[in-house]
Design a protein around this motif. Sequence first.
Motif, PDB file in Angstrom:
ATOM      1  N   ASN A 131       0.987  -1.273   0.321  1.00  0.00           N
ATOM      2  CA  ASN A 131      -0.162  -0.063   0.148  1.00  0.00           C
ATOM      3  C   ASN A 131       1.129   1.520  -0.050  1.00  0.00           C
ATOM      4  OD1 ASN A 131      -2.337  -1.096  -0.017  1.00  0.00           O
ATOM      5  ND2 ASN A 131      -2.186  -1.708   2.155  1.00  0.00           N
ATOM      6  N   LEU A 132       0.865   1.882  -1.509  1.00  0.00           N
ATOM      7  CA  LEU A 132       1.660   3.021  -1.272  1.00  0.00           C
ATOM      8  C   LEU A 132       1.179   4.417  -0.131  1.00  0.00           C
ATOM      9  CD1 LEU A 132       2.637   3.029  -5.053  1.00  0.00           C
ATOM     10  CD2 LEU A 132       3.947   1.917  -3.069  1.00  0.00           C
ATOM     11  N   ASP A 133      -0.430   4.562   0.068  1.00  0.00           N
ATOM     12  CA  ASP A 133      -1.135   5.091   0.914  1.00  0.00           C
ATOM     13  C   ASP A 133      -0.875   4.792   1.650  1.00  0.00           C
ATOM     14  OD1 ASP A 133      -2.534   6.980   1.894  1.00  0.00           O
ATOM     15  OD2 ASP A 133      -4.107   7.020   0.651  1.00  0.00           O
ATOM     16  N   SER A 134      -0.460   5.633   3.062  1.00  0.00           N
ATOM     17  CA  SER A 134      -0.441   4.815   4.337  1.00  0.00           C
ATOM     18  C   SER A 134      -1.788   4.654   5.410  1.00  0.00           C
ATOM     19  CB  SER A 134       0.422   5.934   5.661  1.00  0.00           C
ATOM     20  OG  SER A 134       0.024   6.921   5.154  1.00  0.00           O
ATOM     21  N   SER A 135      -2.984   5.277   4.952  1.00  0.00           N
ATOM     22  CA  SER A 135      -3.963   5.613   5.413  1.00  0.00           C
ATOM     23  C   SER A 135      -4.654   4.182   4.930  1.00  0.00           C
ATOM     24  CB  SER A 135      -4.453   7.079   4.841  1.00  0.00           C
ATOM     25  OG  SER A 135      -4.899   6.585   3.409  1.00  0.00           O
ATOM     26  N   ILE A 136      -3.849   3.414   3.554  1.00  0.00           N
ATOM     27  CA  ILE A 136      -5.044   2.556   3.207  1.00  0.00           C
ATOM     28  C   ILE A 136      -4.346   1.318   4.410  1.00  0.00           C
ATOM     29  CG2 ILE A 136      -5.113   0.561   2.145  1.00  0.00           C
ATOM     30  CD1 ILE A 136      -4.930   3.627  -0.168  1.00  0.00           C
ATOM     31  N   VAL A 137      -5.675  -0.057   4.318  1.00  0.00           N
ATOM     32  CA  VAL A 137      -5.285  -0.533   5.494  1.00  0.00           C
ATOM     33  C   VAL A 137      -5.292  -1.999   4.927  1.00  0.00           C
ATOM     34  CG1 VAL A 137      -5.651   0.872   7.718  1.00  0.00           C
ATOM     35  CG2 VAL A 137      -7.554  -0.810   6.613  1.00  0.00           C
ATOM     36  N   ASP A 138      -5.389  -3.021   5.130  1.00  0.00           N
ATOM     37  CA  ASP A 138      -5.427  -4.200   4.453  1.00  0.00           C
ATOM     38  C   ASP A 138      -6.780  -4.762   5.060  1.00  0.00           C
ATOM     39  OD1 ASP A 138      -2.863  -4.948   3.677  1.00  0.00           O
ATOM     40  OD2 ASP A 138      -2.393  -6.173   5.213  1.00  0.00           O
ATOM     41  N   PRO A 139      -7.529  -4.942   4.368  1.00  0.00           N
ATOM     42  CA  PRO A 139      -9.255  -5.388   4.381  1.00  0.00           C
ATOM     43  C   PRO A 139      -8.962  -6.150   5.936  1.00  0.00           C
ATOM     44  CG  PRO A 139      -8.958  -6.089   2.300  1.00  0.00           C
ATOM     45  CD  PRO A 139      -7.466  -5.481   3.082  1.00  0.00           C
ATOM     46  N   VAL A 140     -10.196  -6.164   6.211  1.00  0.00           N
ATOM     47  CA  VAL A 140     -10.007  -7.044   7.251  1.00  0.00           C
ATOM     48  C   VAL A 140     -12.028  -8.568   7.532  1.00  0.00           C
ATOM     49  CG1 VAL A 140     -11.504  -7.055   9.518  1.00  0.00           C
ATOM     50  CG2 VAL A 140     -10.266  -5.713   9.229  1.00  0.00           C
ATOM     51  N   HIS A 141     -11.633  -9.746   7.330  1.00  0.00           N
ATOM     52  CA  HIS A 141     -12.205 -10.598   6.068  1.00  0.00           C
ATOM     53  C   HIS A 141     -13.332 -11.298   7.817  1.00  0.00           C
ATOM     54  CE1 HIS A 141     -10.877 -10.343   2.016  1.00  0.00           C
ATOM     55  NE2 HIS A 141     -10.124 -10.355   2.990  1.00  0.00           N
ATOM     56  N   ILE A 142     -14.340 -10.725   7.912  1.00  0.00           N
ATOM     57  CA  ILE A 142     -14.799 -11.019   8.945  1.00  0.00           C
ATOM     58  C   ILE A 142     -15.794 -13.170   8.232  1.00  0.00           C
ATOM     59  CG2 ILE A 142     -17.268 -11.655  10.615  1.00  0.00           C
ATOM     60  CD1 ILE A 142     -16.932  -8.193   9.597  1.00  0.00           C
ATOM     61  N   PHE A 143     -15.594 -13.602   9.419  1.00  0.00           N
ATOM     62  CA  PHE A 143     -16.255 -15.228   9.491  1.00  0.00           C
ATOM     63  C   PHE A 143     -17.436 -15.556  10.340  1.00  0.00           C
ATOM     64  CE2 PHE A 143     -11.783 -14.702   7.550  1.00  0.00           C
ATOM     65  CZ  PHE A 143     -11.952 -15.664   6.137  1.00  0.00           C
ATOM     66  N   SER A 144     -18.320 -16.183   9.783  1.00  0.00           N
ATOM     67  CA  SER A 144     -19.304 -16.537  10.704  1.00  0.00           C
ATOM     68  C   SER A 144     -20.002 -17.799  10.249  1.00  0.00           C
ATOM     69  CB  SER A 144     -20.565 -15.652  10.610  1.00  0.00           C
ATOM     70  OG  SER A 144     -21.132 -15.596   9.501  1.00  0.00           O
ATOM     71  N   ASN A 145     -21.020 -18.382  10.534  1.00  0.00           N
ATOM     72  CA  ASN A 145     -21.706 -19.452  10.360  1.00  0.00           C
ATOM     73  C   ASN A 145     -22.511 -19.360   8.967  1.00  0.00           C
ATOM     74  OD1 ASN A 145     -21.252 -21.273  12.809  1.00  0.00           O
ATOM     75  ND2 ASN A 145     -23.136 -20.204  13.954  1.00  0.00           N
TER      76      ASN A 145
ATOM     77  N   GLY B  55     -18.938 -25.514   9.846  1.00  0.00           N
ATOM     78  CA  GLY B  55     -17.487 -24.321  11.333  1.00  0.00           C
ATOM     79  C   GLY B  55     -15.998 -25.182  10.573  1.00  0.00           C
ATOM     80  N   VAL B  56     -15.770 -25.155   8.985  1.00  0.00           N
ATOM     81  CA  VAL B  56     -14.565 -26.402   8.714  1.00  0.00           C
ATOM     82  C   VAL B  56     -13.875 -25.691   8.332  1.00  0.00           C
ATOM     83  CG1 VAL B  56     -12.943 -28.029   8.030  1.00  0.00           C
ATOM     84  CG2 VAL B  56     -15.588 -28.214   9.609  1.00  0.00           C
ATOM     85  N   PHE B  57     -12.486 -25.176   8.788  1.00  0.00           N
ATOM     86  CA  PHE B  57     -11.529 -24.229   7.080  1.00  0.00           C
ATOM     87  C   PHE B  57     -11.016 -25.467   6.505  1.00  0.00           C
ATOM     88  CE2 PHE B  57     -12.987 -20.973  10.462  1.00  0.00           C
ATOM     89  CZ  PHE B  57     -12.927 -19.591   9.960  1.00  0.00           C
ATOM     90  N   ASN B  58     -10.627 -25.196   5.776  1.00  0.00           N
ATOM     91  CA  ASN B  58     -10.012 -25.399   4.680  1.00  0.00           C
ATOM     92  C   ASN B  58      -8.729 -24.811   4.509  1.00  0.00           C
ATOM     93  OD1 ASN B  58     -11.248 -27.817   4.405  1.00  0.00           O
ATOM     94  ND2 ASN B  58     -12.699 -27.255   2.724  1.00  0.00           N
ATOM     95  N   TYR B  59      -7.446 -24.936   4.539  1.00  0.00           N
ATOM     96  CA  TYR B  59      -6.443 -24.153   4.719  1.00  0.00           C
ATOM     97  C   TYR B  59      -5.153 -25.230   3.695  1.00  0.00           C
ATOM     98  CZ  TYR B  59      -7.600 -22.593   9.267  1.00  0.00           C
ATOM     99  OH  TYR B  59      -7.776 -21.758  10.303  1.00  0.00           O
ATOM    100  N   SER B  60      -4.405 -24.425   2.325  1.00  0.00           N
ATOM    101  CA  SER B  60      -3.558 -24.944   1.608  1.00  0.00           C
ATOM    102  C   SER B  60      -2.803 -23.395   1.483  1.00  0.00           C
ATOM    103  CB  SER B  60      -4.165 -24.499   0.107  1.00  0.00           C
ATOM    104  OG  SER B  60      -5.265 -23.279  -0.094  1.00  0.00           O
TER     105      SER B  60
END
Length: 249
Positions: A157-171, A177-182
């Motif tokens: 991010n060239l602009d310091s005011s930009i932050v990484d997005p926050v992903h919300i997980f729910s049911n 309720g199972v996460f698959n990781y790769s």
Amino acid sequence: KDRTANSFCATVGMDISTEEFQSLPTRAYLVKGKKVLVPSNAVPREDGSLEFIGSFDGSLGEAVWTTCPVCIFYDLMTNKRFGAGNFVEASNLSWVDLYPLAQYSNQLIDGEPRFACNVAVSSQVEAFTIFQDFASVFRGMMYWQSNTIQLTADHGNLDSSIVDPVHIFSNSNVINGVFNYSGSSLKTRSTSIRIRYIDPDNFYKPNILVVEDAELITKYGYQVKDVLAFGCTSKNQARRLGRWMMKSE
């Protein structure tokens, strides 16, 4: 320059003593290269990198000697004599997108620009290949979209005011309720990278710099990757390239 014969040629004259040299010695010359257009608010530093003063109005200023890889890429893309200017118009590239890349490339890291391009292309090369090589100097990739050539680069991010997005997980978006990781293949995780660059301290001959991580070698074994740092004449820039590749993998 000998403008009477060809304005694109340079000539050098030397007096060599035949008592000291029995045959014509090999000569090498350090050249500045070609002047290219830079943003209107850019001022070249002594080392050829650019310093940006004030705001950018979207126009280009005068042609200067610079090591900025983004400006050099633009010149190669639009030049009608040796570039792709017969097929690519200036309107096909947007300086709105190029300007942040140029800013990032010319930021000083330990007293030198983050990315600098010093190279002489002396033979005919396939256009797409040479464009990819020049874009690699600033970790860029190019693609065609909406009748324009788009450039993107792994610069964060060239602009310091930009932050990484926050992903919300729910049911509602997680099944049972199972996460698959790769992850990436272990074979693609280099633990030792050999970077080939041009060494100005050795008459601009190729040199090899090795970047290794002892912890990764212990974990994944000794996996070597050979990389060419195109247009790179800085040991520190070559080292940063190796570290970036290792962290990316």
